[in-house]
Design an enzyme around this catalytic site. Structure first.
Site, PDB file in Angstrom:
ATOM      1  N   ASP A 153       0.870  -1.180   0.000  1.00 40.27           N
ATOM      2  CA  ASP A 153       0.000   0.000   0.000  1.00 40.27           C
ATOM      3  C   ASP A 153       0.908   1.232   0.000  1.00 40.27           C
ATOM      4  OD1 ASP A 153      -1.642   2.170   0.649  1.00 40.27           O
ATOM      5  OD2 ASP A 153      -3.034   0.931   1.800  1.00 40.27           O
TER       6      ASP A 153
ATOM      7  N   LYS B  65      -6.405  10.124  -1.582  1.00 37.88           N
ATOM      8  CA  LYS B  65      -5.436  10.870  -0.780  1.00 37.88           C
ATOM      9  C   LYS B  65      -4.538  11.730  -1.676  1.00 37.88           C
ATOM     10  CE  LYS B  65      -7.573   8.389   2.265  1.00 37.88           C
ATOM     11  NZ  LYS B  65      -7.074   7.121   2.800  1.00 37.88           N
TER      12      LYS B  65
HETATM   13  C1  LIG Z   1      -7.610   5.848   3.056  1.00 40.67           C
HETATM   14  C2  LIG Z   1      -6.751   4.660   2.957  1.00 40.67           C
HETATM   15  C3  LIG Z   1      -7.222   3.464   2.431  1.00 40.67           C
HETATM   16  C4  LIG Z   1      -8.673   3.300   2.000  1.00 40.67           C
HETATM   17  O1  LIG Z   1      -8.969   4.109   0.909  1.00 40.67           O
HETATM   18  P1  LIG Z   1     -10.444   4.748   0.634  1.00 40.67           P
HETATM   19  O2  LIG Z   1     -10.205   5.533  -0.613  1.00 40.67           O
HETATM   20  O3  LIG Z   1     -10.791   5.559   1.817  1.00 40.67           O
HETATM   21  O4  LIG Z   1     -11.358   3.614   0.435  1.00 40.67           O
HETATM   22  C5  LIG Z   1      -6.342   2.406   2.319  1.00 40.67           C
HETATM   23  N1  LIG Z   1      -5.052   2.512   2.718  1.00 40.67           N
HETATM   24  C6  LIG Z   1      -4.571   3.652   3.243  1.00 40.67           C
HETATM   25  C7  LIG Z   1      -3.154   3.715   3.661  1.00 40.67           C
HETATM   26  C8  LIG Z   1      -5.393   4.769   3.373  1.00 40.67           C
HETATM   27  O5  LIG Z   1      -4.905   5.885   3.907  1.00 40.67           O
END
Ligand SMILES: *Cc1c(COP(=O)(O)O)cnc(C)c1O
Length: 378
Positions: free
Chosen positions: A170, A195
Protein backbone atom coordinates in the site's frame (compact mmCIF):
# COMPACT_ATOMS: atom_id res chain seq x y z
CA UNK A 1 10.81 11.01 -19.12
CA UNK A 2 11.15 12.25 -15.56
CA UNK A 3 8.37 11.59 -13.08
CA UNK A 4 7.23 15.24 -12.92
CA UNK A 5 6.62 15.04 -16.68
CA UNK A 6 4.84 11.67 -16.44
CA UNK A 7 2.52 13.23 -13.81
CA UNK A 8 1.38 15.67 -16.48
CA UNK A 9 1.58 13.75 -19.74
CA UNK A 10 1.31 10.07 -18.73
CA UNK A 11 2.94 7.81 -21.28
CA UNK A 12 3.34 10.69 -23.71
CA UNK A 13 1.67 13.82 -24.99
CA UNK A 14 -1.56 12.91 -26.78
CA UNK A 15 -4.64 14.68 -28.04
CA UNK A 16 -7.78 13.46 -29.75
CA UNK A 17 -9.12 14.80 -33.05
CA UNK A 18 -10.15 18.09 -31.39
CA UNK A 19 -6.68 18.83 -30.03
CA UNK A 20 -8.04 18.93 -26.45
CA UNK A 21 -5.12 19.32 -24.03
CA UNK A 22 -7.07 17.69 -21.20
CA UNK A 23 -8.64 14.25 -21.23
CA UNK A 24 -12.33 14.54 -22.14
CA UNK A 25 -14.89 13.13 -19.72
CA UNK A 26 -16.60 10.34 -21.66
CA UNK A 27 -19.83 10.49 -19.70
CA UNK A 28 -21.36 7.49 -21.46
CA UNK A 29 -22.36 4.20 -19.91
CA UNK A 30 -22.41 2.40 -23.25
CA UNK A 31 -20.72 2.60 -26.66
CA UNK A 32 -22.28 1.83 -30.04
CA UNK A 33 -20.86 -1.04 -32.06
CA UNK A 34 -19.81 -0.25 -35.63
CA UNK A 35 -21.15 -3.64 -36.79
CA UNK A 36 -21.90 -7.18 -35.71
CA UNK A 37 -18.91 -8.66 -33.92
CA UNK A 38 -17.10 -5.33 -34.06
CA UNK A 39 -16.17 -2.90 -31.27
CA UNK A 40 -14.50 0.49 -30.94
CA UNK A 41 -12.60 -1.07 -28.04
CA UNK A 42 -15.26 0.22 -25.64
CA UNK A 43 -18.53 -1.57 -25.04
CA UNK A 44 -19.85 -0.76 -21.57
CA UNK A 45 -18.31 1.52 -18.92
CA UNK A 46 -18.16 -1.15 -16.23
CA UNK A 47 -15.72 -2.99 -18.51
CA UNK A 48 -13.80 0.09 -19.63
CA UNK A 49 -14.24 3.80 -20.30
CA UNK A 50 -11.78 6.01 -22.23
CA UNK A 51 -11.39 8.55 -19.38
CA UNK A 52 -10.70 5.81 -16.84
CA UNK A 53 -8.35 4.05 -19.24
CA UNK A 54 -6.32 7.22 -19.73
CA UNK A 55 -5.96 7.58 -15.94
CA UNK A 56 -5.04 3.90 -15.55
CA UNK A 57 -2.29 4.23 -18.16
CA UNK A 58 -0.91 7.24 -16.32
CA UNK A 59 -0.81 5.32 -13.03
CA UNK A 60 0.87 2.33 -14.68
CA UNK A 61 3.51 4.65 -16.18
CA UNK A 62 4.09 6.37 -12.83
CA UNK A 63 4.52 3.12 -10.88
CA UNK A 64 6.38 1.27 -13.65
CA UNK A 65 3.65 -1.40 -13.86
CA UNK A 66 2.30 -3.47 -16.72
CA UNK A 67 -1.15 -2.13 -16.02
CA UNK A 68 -3.29 -0.30 -13.49
CA UNK A 69 -6.94 -0.63 -12.49
CA UNK A 70 -8.98 2.26 -11.12
CA UNK A 71 -11.64 1.51 -8.49
CA UNK A 72 -14.35 3.56 -6.81
CA UNK A 73 -12.34 3.68 -3.55
CA UNK A 74 -9.15 2.41 -1.98
CA UNK A 75 -11.14 -0.21 -0.10
CA UNK A 76 -12.72 -1.58 -3.27
CA UNK A 77 -9.18 -1.95 -4.68
CA UNK A 78 -8.09 -3.95 -1.60
CA UNK A 79 -11.37 -5.88 -1.84
CA UNK A 80 -10.58 -6.96 -5.41
CA UNK A 81 -7.21 -8.26 -4.28
CA UNK A 82 -8.87 -10.25 -1.48
CA UNK A 83 -11.35 -11.70 -4.03
CA UNK A 84 -8.43 -13.57 -5.62
CA UNK A 85 -7.98 -15.65 -2.47
CA UNK A 86 -9.66 -18.99 -1.82
CA UNK A 87 -10.87 -20.62 1.41
CA UNK A 88 -7.85 -21.91 3.34
CA UNK A 89 -5.49 -19.25 2.00
CA UNK A 90 -3.34 -17.40 4.49
CA UNK A 91 -2.37 -13.72 4.46
CA UNK A 92 0.40 -11.98 6.38
CA UNK A 93 -0.11 -8.25 6.90
CA UNK A 94 1.67 -5.37 8.62
CA UNK A 95 0.32 -5.07 12.16
CA UNK A 96 -0.10 -1.30 11.93
CA UNK A 97 -2.43 -1.22 8.92
CA UNK A 98 -5.06 1.27 7.85
CA UNK A 99 -8.11 0.49 10.01
CA UNK A 100 -10.38 -0.18 7.01
CA UNK A 101 -7.99 -2.81 5.68
CA UNK A 102 -7.93 -4.54 9.08
CA UNK A 103 -11.75 -4.52 9.06
CA UNK A 104 -11.80 -6.08 5.57
CA UNK A 105 -9.32 -8.79 6.55
CA UNK A 106 -10.96 -9.56 9.91
CA UNK A 107 -14.57 -9.49 8.77
CA UNK A 108 -14.61 -10.39 5.06
CA UNK A 109 -11.49 -12.44 4.36
CA UNK A 110 -11.99 -14.51 7.51
CA UNK A 111 -15.70 -15.05 6.84
CA UNK A 112 -14.75 -16.39 3.40
CA UNK A 113 -12.44 -18.99 4.91
CA UNK A 114 -9.12 -17.15 4.75
CA UNK A 115 -6.87 -16.41 7.70
CA UNK A 116 -4.58 -13.52 8.53
CA UNK A 117 -1.50 -13.03 10.68
CA UNK A 118 -0.50 -9.51 11.67
CA UNK A 119 3.12 -8.78 12.44
CA UNK A 120 5.77 -6.12 12.09
CA UNK A 121 6.71 -6.63 8.42
CA UNK A 122 9.82 -4.55 9.15
CA UNK A 123 11.05 -7.60 11.11
CA UNK A 124 12.19 -9.98 8.34
CA UNK A 125 12.92 -12.87 10.73
CA UNK A 126 9.41 -12.69 12.20
CA UNK A 127 7.98 -12.59 8.68
CA UNK A 128 10.04 -15.62 7.57
CA UNK A 129 8.92 -17.55 10.66
CA UNK A 130 5.24 -16.82 9.96
CA UNK A 131 5.24 -18.13 6.36
CA UNK A 132 3.12 -21.23 5.82
CA UNK A 133 2.65 -23.49 2.81
CA UNK A 134 -0.80 -21.90 2.35
CA UNK A 135 0.44 -18.29 2.55
CA UNK A 136 -0.64 -16.58 -0.67
CA UNK A 137 -0.38 -12.87 0.05
CA UNK A 138 1.90 -10.60 2.04
CA UNK A 139 0.32 -7.19 2.48
CA UNK A 140 2.66 -4.39 3.49
CA UNK A 141 1.79 -0.80 4.32
CA UNK A 142 4.79 1.51 4.54
CA UNK A 143 5.13 3.86 6.27
CA UNK A 144 2.39 2.51 8.52
CA UNK A 145 -0.65 4.30 9.73
CA UNK A 146 -0.53 5.90 12.26
CA UNK A 147 2.77 4.78 13.84
CA UNK A 148 4.96 5.56 10.78
CA UNK A 149 7.00 2.38 10.79
CA UNK A 150 8.90 1.45 7.65
CA UNK A 151 9.25 -1.96 5.96
CA UNK A 152 12.26 -2.78 3.77
CA UNK A 153 10.40 -3.71 0.56
CA UNK A 154 13.49 -5.17 -1.17
CA UNK A 155 14.17 -7.48 1.78
CA UNK A 156 10.58 -8.77 1.85
CA UNK A 157 10.59 -9.32 -1.94
CA UNK A 158 13.85 -11.22 -1.62
CA UNK A 159 12.41 -13.45 1.12
CA UNK A 160 9.30 -14.26 -0.94
CA UNK A 161 11.05 -14.87 -4.26
CA UNK A 162 10.11 -18.18 -5.88
CA UNK A 163 7.50 -19.10 -3.27
CA UNK A 164 4.39 -18.19 -5.27
CA UNK A 165 3.36 -15.54 -2.74
CA UNK A 166 2.07 -12.18 -3.97
CA UNK A 167 3.70 -9.15 -2.37
CA UNK A 168 1.31 -6.20 -2.23
CA UNK A 169 2.40 -2.77 -0.98
CA UNK A 170 0.00 0.00 0.00
CA UNK A 171 1.86 3.05 -1.36
CA UNK A 172 -0.80 5.62 -0.44
CA UNK A 173 1.43 7.67 1.89
CA UNK A 174 4.46 8.07 -0.40
CA UNK A 175 2.96 7.88 -3.90
CA UNK A 176 5.09 6.95 -6.94
CA UNK A 177 6.67 10.38 -6.74
CA UNK A 178 8.69 9.18 -3.73
CA UNK A 179 8.56 5.39 -3.89
CA UNK A 180 7.95 2.78 -6.60
CA UNK A 181 7.48 -0.60 -4.88
CA UNK A 182 7.27 -2.58 -8.16
CA UNK A 183 10.86 -1.53 -8.92
CA UNK A 184 11.84 -2.82 -5.46
CA UNK A 185 10.33 -6.26 -6.13
CA UNK A 186 6.65 -5.97 -5.15
CA UNK A 187 3.97 -7.55 -7.37
CA UNK A 188 1.06 -5.22 -6.67
CA UNK A 189 0.83 -1.60 -5.56
CA UNK A 190 -2.31 -0.34 -3.84
CA UNK A 191 -3.44 3.25 -3.60
CA UNK A 192 -6.19 5.09 -1.97
CA UNK A 193 -6.33 7.65 -4.80
CA UNK A 194 -8.60 9.62 -2.48
CA UNK A 195 -5.44 10.87 -0.78
CA UNK A 196 -2.34 12.35 -2.48
CA UNK A 197 -3.10 11.28 -6.06
CA UNK A 198 -6.38 13.21 -6.09
CA UNK A 199 -4.89 15.64 -3.62
CA UNK A 200 -7.85 17.97 -3.05
CA UNK A 201 -10.10 16.12 -0.59
CA UNK A 202 -12.85 16.04 -3.20
CA UNK A 203 -12.93 12.54 -4.75
CA UNK A 204 -12.81 8.90 -3.65
CA UNK A 205 -10.71 6.53 -5.74
CA UNK A 206 -8.54 3.43 -5.47
CA UNK A 207 -5.92 1.68 -7.61
CA UNK A 208 -4.16 -1.59 -8.08
CA UNK A 209 -1.01 -1.44 -10.19
CA UNK A 210 0.50 -4.77 -11.27
CA UNK A 211 3.67 -6.04 -12.89
CA UNK A 212 2.33 -9.30 -14.24
CA UNK A 213 -0.01 -9.50 -17.23
CA UNK A 214 -1.81 -12.62 -16.02
CA UNK A 215 -2.48 -11.14 -12.59
CA UNK A 216 -3.73 -7.96 -14.24
CA UNK A 217 -6.19 -9.98 -16.35
CA UNK A 218 -7.53 -11.78 -13.25
CA UNK A 219 -8.00 -8.51 -11.40
CA UNK A 220 -9.69 -6.89 -14.40
CA UNK A 221 -12.10 -9.77 -14.59
CA UNK A 222 -12.85 -9.39 -10.87
CA UNK A 223 -13.34 -5.63 -11.16
CA UNK A 224 -15.61 -5.96 -14.18
CA UNK A 225 -17.59 -8.70 -12.40
CA UNK A 226 -18.00 -7.04 -9.01
CA UNK A 227 -18.41 -3.60 -10.54
CA UNK A 228 -16.66 -1.12 -8.20
CA UNK A 229 -15.20 0.89 -11.09
CA UNK A 230 -14.17 4.55 -10.98
CA UNK A 231 -16.71 6.82 -12.70
CA UNK A 232 -15.64 8.97 -15.70
CA UNK A 233 -15.93 12.31 -13.89
CA UNK A 234 -14.02 11.01 -10.86
CA UNK A 235 -11.38 9.59 -13.20
CA UNK A 236 -11.01 13.05 -14.70
CA UNK A 237 -10.62 14.67 -11.26
CA UNK A 238 -7.94 12.22 -10.13
CA UNK A 239 -6.06 12.56 -13.40
CA UNK A 240 -6.15 16.32 -13.02
CA UNK A 241 -4.95 16.02 -9.41
CA UNK A 242 -1.95 13.95 -10.45
CA UNK A 243 -0.73 16.78 -12.69
CA UNK A 244 0.39 18.71 -9.58
CA UNK A 245 1.47 15.66 -7.53
CA UNK A 246 5.18 16.53 -7.61
CA UNK A 247 4.65 20.12 -6.46
CA UNK A 248 2.22 19.09 -3.71
CA UNK A 249 4.41 16.26 -2.40
CA UNK A 250 7.48 18.50 -2.26
CA UNK A 251 5.67 21.33 -0.51
CA UNK A 252 3.69 19.24 1.98
CA UNK A 253 6.76 17.17 2.89
CA UNK A 254 8.84 20.30 3.40
CA UNK A 255 6.07 21.64 5.68
CA UNK A 256 5.87 18.30 7.51
CA UNK A 257 9.57 18.20 8.36
CA UNK A 258 9.47 21.79 9.66
CA UNK A 259 6.37 21.01 11.69
CA UNK A 260 7.80 17.76 13.12
CA UNK A 261 10.94 19.60 14.26
CA UNK A 262 8.77 22.30 15.84
CA UNK A 263 6.48 19.77 17.55
CA UNK A 264 9.48 18.01 19.12
CA UNK A 265 10.23 21.22 21.03
CA UNK A 266 6.73 21.75 22.48
CA UNK A 267 6.41 21.01 26.19
CA UNK A 268 2.96 19.38 25.81
CA UNK A 269 4.22 17.09 23.04
CA UNK A 270 5.78 13.91 24.40
CA UNK A 271 6.69 12.07 21.22
CA UNK A 272 6.71 12.80 17.49
CA UNK A 273 6.47 10.08 14.85
CA UNK A 274 7.76 11.34 11.49
CA UNK A 275 9.94 9.18 9.24
CA UNK A 276 12.11 12.14 8.22
CA UNK A 277 13.22 13.02 11.77
CA UNK A 278 16.85 12.12 12.48
CA UNK A 279 15.55 10.40 15.65
CA UNK A 280 13.27 8.02 13.66
CA UNK A 281 14.60 4.44 13.85
CA UNK A 282 13.74 3.68 10.20
CA UNK A 283 15.12 6.80 8.52
CA UNK A 284 17.97 4.84 6.85
CA UNK A 285 15.67 2.14 5.41
CA UNK A 286 13.38 4.87 4.18
CA UNK A 287 16.25 6.74 2.48
CA UNK A 288 17.31 3.54 0.73
CA UNK A 289 13.92 2.97 -0.90
CA UNK A 290 12.16 6.34 -1.10
CA UNK A 291 13.05 9.75 -2.44
CA UNK A 292 11.18 11.59 0.32
CA UNK A 293 9.48 11.08 3.67
CA UNK A 294 5.97 12.30 2.89
CA UNK A 295 3.76 14.56 4.97
CA UNK A 296 2.17 12.36 7.62
CA UNK A 297 3.00 12.97 11.27
CA UNK A 298 1.66 11.38 14.43
CA UNK A 299 2.37 12.85 17.83
CA UNK A 300 1.57 12.09 21.41
CA UNK A 301 0.54 14.84 23.80
CA UNK A 302 0.73 14.81 27.60
CA UNK A 303 -2.88 13.84 28.31
CA UNK A 304 -6.18 12.81 26.76
CA UNK A 305 -7.55 16.23 27.83
CA UNK A 306 -4.86 18.01 25.82
CA UNK A 307 -5.59 15.79 22.80
CA UNK A 308 -9.29 16.66 22.92
CA UNK A 309 -8.57 20.35 23.51
CA UNK A 310 -6.30 20.50 20.45
CA UNK A 311 -9.02 18.97 18.29
CA UNK A 312 -11.53 21.53 19.51
CA UNK A 313 -9.22 24.56 19.40
CA UNK A 314 -7.72 24.28 15.89
CA UNK A 315 -9.09 27.01 13.63
CA UNK A 316 -7.17 26.68 10.36
CA UNK A 317 -6.54 22.95 10.52
CA UNK A 318 -9.64 20.81 10.06
CA UNK A 319 -10.47 18.10 12.57
CA UNK A 320 -11.39 15.56 9.91
CA UNK A 321 -10.63 12.07 8.71
CA UNK A 322 -8.59 11.40 5.58
CA UNK A 323 -5.25 12.72 4.42
CA UNK A 324 -3.18 13.72 1.43
CA UNK A 325 -5.04 16.87 0.36
CA UNK A 326 -3.92 20.48 0.12
CA UNK A 327 -5.67 21.28 3.42
CA UNK A 328 -3.98 20.32 6.70
CA UNK A 329 -6.14 17.84 8.63
CA UNK A 330 -5.86 16.48 12.14
CA UNK A 331 -7.42 13.21 13.29
CA UNK A 332 -7.84 11.23 16.46
CA UNK A 333 -7.00 7.63 15.43
CA UNK A 334 -8.61 6.28 18.63
CA UNK A 335 -12.08 7.52 17.65
CA UNK A 336 -11.76 7.61 13.87
CA UNK A 337 -9.54 5.53 11.58
CA UNK A 338 -8.87 2.90 14.27
CA UNK A 339 -12.17 2.89 16.15
CA UNK A 340 -12.86 -0.68 14.99
CA UNK A 341 -9.47 -2.07 16.00
CA UNK A 342 -9.74 -4.12 19.22
CA UNK A 343 -8.49 -2.13 22.24
CA UNK A 344 -5.76 -4.59 23.16
CA UNK A 345 -4.33 -4.55 19.62
CA UNK A 346 -4.61 -0.75 19.55
CA UNK A 347 -2.74 -0.16 22.81
CA UNK A 348 -0.07 -2.70 21.90
CA UNK A 349 0.66 -0.56 18.87
CA UNK A 350 0.75 2.74 20.75
CA UNK A 351 -2.61 4.07 19.56
CA UNK A 352 -3.58 5.69 22.85
CA UNK A 353 -6.03 8.44 23.81
CA UNK A 354 -3.08 10.87 23.62
CA UNK A 355 -2.17 10.18 19.99
CA UNK A 356 -3.05 12.65 17.24
CA UNK A 357 -2.31 12.39 13.52
CA UNK A 358 -1.65 15.22 11.10
CA UNK A 359 -1.85 15.22 7.34
CA UNK A 360 0.20 18.31 6.57
CA UNK A 361 -1.09 20.39 3.68
CA UNK A 362 0.44 23.08 1.51
CA UNK A 363 -0.61 26.20 3.44
CA UNK A 364 2.17 28.54 4.62
CA UNK A 365 4.06 26.71 7.38
CA UNK A 366 3.92 29.75 9.68
CA UNK A 367 0.12 29.66 9.62
CA UNK A 368 -0.01 25.93 10.39
CA UNK A 369 2.42 26.37 13.30
CA UNK A 370 0.54 29.41 14.65
CA UNK A 371 -2.70 27.40 14.65
CA UNK A 372 -1.15 24.45 16.52
CA UNK A 373 0.67 26.75 18.92
CA UNK A 374 -2.65 28.33 19.86
CA UNK A 375 -4.40 24.95 20.07
CA UNK A 376 -1.68 23.55 22.36
CA UNK A 377 -1.78 26.56 24.69
CA UNK A 378 -4.27 24.94 27.05
C1 LIG B 1 -7.61 5.85 3.06
C2 LIG B 1 -6.75 4.66 2.96
C3 LIG B 1 -7.22 3.46 2.43
C4 LIG B 1 -8.67 3.30 2.00
O1 LIG B 1 -8.97 4.11 0.91
P1 LIG B 1 -10.44 4.75 0.63
O2 LIG B 1 -10.21 5.53 -0.61
O3 LIG B 1 -10.79 5.56 1.82
O4 LIG B 1 -11.36 3.61 0.44
C5 LIG B 1 -6.34 2.41 2.32
N1 LIG B 1 -5.05 2.51 2.72
C6 LIG B 1 -4.57 3.65 3.24
C7 LIG B 1 -3.15 3.72 3.66
C8 LIG B 1 -5.39 4.77 3.37
O5 LIG B 1 -4.90 5.88 3.91
Amino acid sequence: MNIETVCIHGEGRKTDYTGAVCTPIYQSSTFAHPGVGRSTGYDYTRAQNPTREHLEKKLAALEGGHGALAFSSGMSAVGALVELLSPGDHVIASDDLYGGTIRLFDRVLTKNGGSVTYLDTGDIDALAAALRPETRLVFVETPTNPMMRVTDIRAVAELLRGRGITLAVDNTFLTPYYCRPLELGADVVIHSGTKYLGGHNDTLAGFLVVKDEELEAKLRYTEMTTGAVLAPFDSFLIERGIKTLALRMDKSSENALALALWLEKQPRVKKVYYVGLPSHPDIAVSRAQAGGFGAMISFEVDSAETARAVLERVELIYYAESLGGVETLITYPLLQTHADVPEEQRLERGITDRLLRLSVGIEHIADIIADLENALAV
